[in-house]
Enzyme design. Structure first.
Site, mmCIF file in Angstrom:
data_model
loop_
_atom_site.group_PDB
_atom_site.id
_atom_site.type_symbol
_atom_site.label_atom_id
_atom_site.label_comp_id
_atom_site.label_asym_id
_atom_site.label_seq_id
_atom_site.Cartn_x
_atom_site.Cartn_y
_atom_site.Cartn_z
ATOM 1 N N GLY A 73 20.045 -2.000 16.741
ATOM 2 C CA GLY A 73 18.963 -1.461 17.574
ATOM 3 C C GLY A 73 17.705 -1.213 16.753
ATOM 4 O O GLY A 73 16.580 -1.442 17.230
ATOM 5 N N ASN A 153 18.198 10.163 22.702
ATOM 6 C CA ASN A 153 19.500 10.232 22.035
ATOM 7 C C ASN A 153 19.952 11.648 21.728
ATOM 8 O O ASN A 153 21.135 11.899 21.555
ATOM 9 C CB ASN A 153 19.472 9.407 20.741
ATOM 10 C CG ASN A 153 18.254 9.661 19.901
ATOM 11 O OD1 ASN A 153 17.127 9.473 20.368
ATOM 12 N ND2 ASN A 153 18.446 10.099 18.686
ATOM 13 N N GLN A 181 20.449 3.999 23.968
ATOM 14 C CA GLN A 181 21.387 4.981 24.533
ATOM 15 C C GLN A 181 21.695 4.711 26.009
ATOM 16 O O GLN A 181 22.688 5.222 26.523
ATOM 17 C CB GLN A 181 20.832 6.412 24.390
ATOM 18 C CG GLN A 181 20.750 6.902 22.959
ATOM 19 C CD GLN A 181 22.127 7.144 22.323
ATOM 20 O OE1 GLN A 181 23.133 7.307 23.007
ATOM 21 N NE2 GLN A 181 22.179 7.144 21.008
ATOM 22 N N HIS A 203 27.154 -0.870 19.202
ATOM 23 C CA HIS A 203 28.111 0.166 18.794
ATOM 24 C C HIS A 203 27.985 1.459 19.587
ATOM 25 O O HIS A 203 28.782 2.378 19.420
ATOM 26 C CB HIS A 203 28.004 0.441 17.282
ATOM 27 C CG HIS A 203 26.793 1.196 16.840
ATOM 28 N ND1 HIS A 203 26.850 2.522 16.485
ATOM 29 C CD2 HIS A 203 25.513 0.822 16.684
ATOM 30 C CE1 HIS A 203 25.641 2.920 16.115
ATOM 31 N NE2 HIS A 203 24.814 1.907 16.225
ATOM 32 N N THR A 239 22.319 -16.900 10.356
ATOM 33 C CA THR A 239 23.514 -17.437 11.021
ATOM 34 C C THR A 239 24.018 -16.420 12.036
ATOM 35 O O THR A 239 24.169 -15.241 11.718
ATOM 36 C CB THR A 239 24.611 -17.737 9.966
ATOM 37 O OG1 THR A 239 24.057 -18.673 9.044
ATOM 38 C CG2 THR A 239 25.859 -18.302 10.611
ATOM 39 N N CYS A 327 21.109 10.299 12.301
ATOM 40 C CA CYS A 327 20.264 9.868 11.188
ATOM 41 C C CYS A 327 19.585 11.052 10.528
ATOM 42 O O CYS A 327 19.188 10.985 9.372
ATOM 43 C CB CYS A 327 19.216 8.901 11.696
ATOM 44 S SG CYS A 327 19.828 7.854 12.986
#
Ligand code: PLP
Length: 395
Positions: A73, A153, A181, A203, A239, A327
């Site tokens: 994100g 969040n 979120q 995730h 990739t 964070c």
């Protein structure tokens, strides 16, 4: 005996669903081909990439070619802002965002400000909602982008996305939303909501870590952010992470299929937890909007208490929560979101975010409430501020 684990930090990350792991595994073992290769061994990887893009396009109501897979994100947010500032420099150098964005947006804006971009940070009210009038008044002839998060969040508040999109459209300004979120939790239609760019991350919805997406509306000019090979229509080199992308699509598909029932279940549990804590623990409150909030988000404030001490004691009881965004935990600065909704420093320190997920049960919440009551009472016994408060009460 296994240590008890009550995981209530689903806004930080989630447990992968077994179906997601099962969908990913073959692409890590026998189907490991490079999706850009010419030989037929890679056809399954190519097909998986194409099918995954179709799943995302279906959920957002857009075309497959408007979905670009990224590494997370944060990358999607960086890409949307930095590349728009570069591509639209001839039109202007002004971006509008809010004071309560995730740091993936706020720190990108700070970086852009050092490179000649002007940024307006909109205020929010006590519930965390922006003022649409303030937004419209902030638009200048040089405004190239409005970036407002879909849902916060920390406090879970859902912003008036459709109305923001309408304002952006009316003024010919691009609209990006950080939906990390919200994606998979609430219905999103990029057309109805006039969204030009949207960030999401796997995730947060029981998918794997290390994969995200950026929706870019056809016609938006932004160019490559990661330079290199010709992957993702030459706009995002590297990739393709096929196992991750397949897992993301599986998680999104499952989330979309069960969205309504999950939302109803989590809203019920969330409201139950709020109700119990508010009635059984004195001097506490809920941060964020009471109803315009993510189904699984609960954010409490406790007077006379340090959020960090609360987290440590909850951890000892096997309960995982957070005192702000993942964070920023570890830093002693109060959350920028809680300050923006008007909490004074001392109250902003006493917050606890509990975010529910697919696995959360009512018994888990009962266990949390019983522990919280005890821990809060103990911490207050040690608090000089609480002692002071009691002394004043007696006078
Ligand atoms: N935006 C919001 C609102 C978030 O909550 C997060 C993660 O907490 C991010 C962006 C960053 O996402 P990622 O962890 O995939 O980089």
């Amino acid at each position: 005996m296994d240590k008890k684990l009550i995981y209530l930090d689903n806004a930080a990350t989630t447990r992968m669903r077994q179906e997601v792991v099962d969908a990913m595994l073959p692409y890590m073992t026998e189907l490991y081909g490079n999706a850009s290769a010419v030989y037929s061994f890679s056809d399954t990887a190519k097909k998986a990439l194409n099918d995954s893009r179709a799943v995302m396009a279906d959920i957002l109501g857009c075309e497959k070619r408007e979905i670009y897979f990224t590494g997370c994100g944060s990358e999607s947010d960086n890409w949307a802002l930095k590349a728009t500032a570069e591509a639209y420099a001839a039109k202007g150098n002004h971006i509008i965002t809010t004071k309560i964005e995730h740091h993936a947006i706020l720190h990108t804006c700070e970086w852009l400000e050092k490179h000649g971009v002007e940024v307006t940070y909109l205020n929010v009210d006590k519930d965390g909602l922006i003022d649409l009038k303030e937004l419209e008044e902030a638009i200048r002839p040089t405004t190239i982008l409005i970036s407002v998060m879909f849902a916060n969040n920390e406090i879970g508040t859902i912003e008036p996305i459709r109305e923001i999109g309408e304002i952006a459209k009316k003024h010919g300004v691009l609209f990006h939303t950080d939906a990390v979120q919200a994606f998979g939790k609430v219905p999103i239609s990029v057309d109805d909501m006039h969204i030009d760019m949207l960030s999401a991350s796997a995730h947060k919805l029981h998918g794997p870590k290390g994969v995200g997406l950026l929706y870019i509306r056809q016609g938006v000019k932004i160019r490559s952010f990661i330079h290199g090979g010709a992957q993702e229509r030459k706009r995002r080199a590297g990739t393709e992470n096929i196992p991750g992308i397949v897992g993301f699509a599986k998680a999104a598909e499952l989330a979309a299929a069960t969205m309504q029932e999950s939302a109803e279940r989590e809203t019920k549990l969330r409201d139950y937890l709020m109700e119990r804590v508010l009635t059984e623990i004195p001097h506490c409150w809920v941060n964020g909007h009471r109803t315009l909030r993510l189904p699984g988000n609960v954010s409490f404030g406790f007077q006379f208490i340090e959020g960090e001490s609360l987290l440590i004691k909850l951890d000892k009881a096997g309960i995982c929560g957070s005192s702000g965004s993942a964070c920023t935990s570890g830093s002693l600065d109060p959350s920028h979101v809680l300050l923006a909704i008007g909490l004074p420093h001392e109250l902003a320190h006493g917050s606890l975010r509990l975010t529910l997920g697919d696995d959360t049960q009512k018994e888990d919440l009962d266990y949390v409430v019983e522990n919280l009551k005890e821990i809060v009472a103990k911490l207050r016994e040690m608090s000089p501020l609480y002692e002071d408060y009691l002394r004043k009460l007696k006078k």
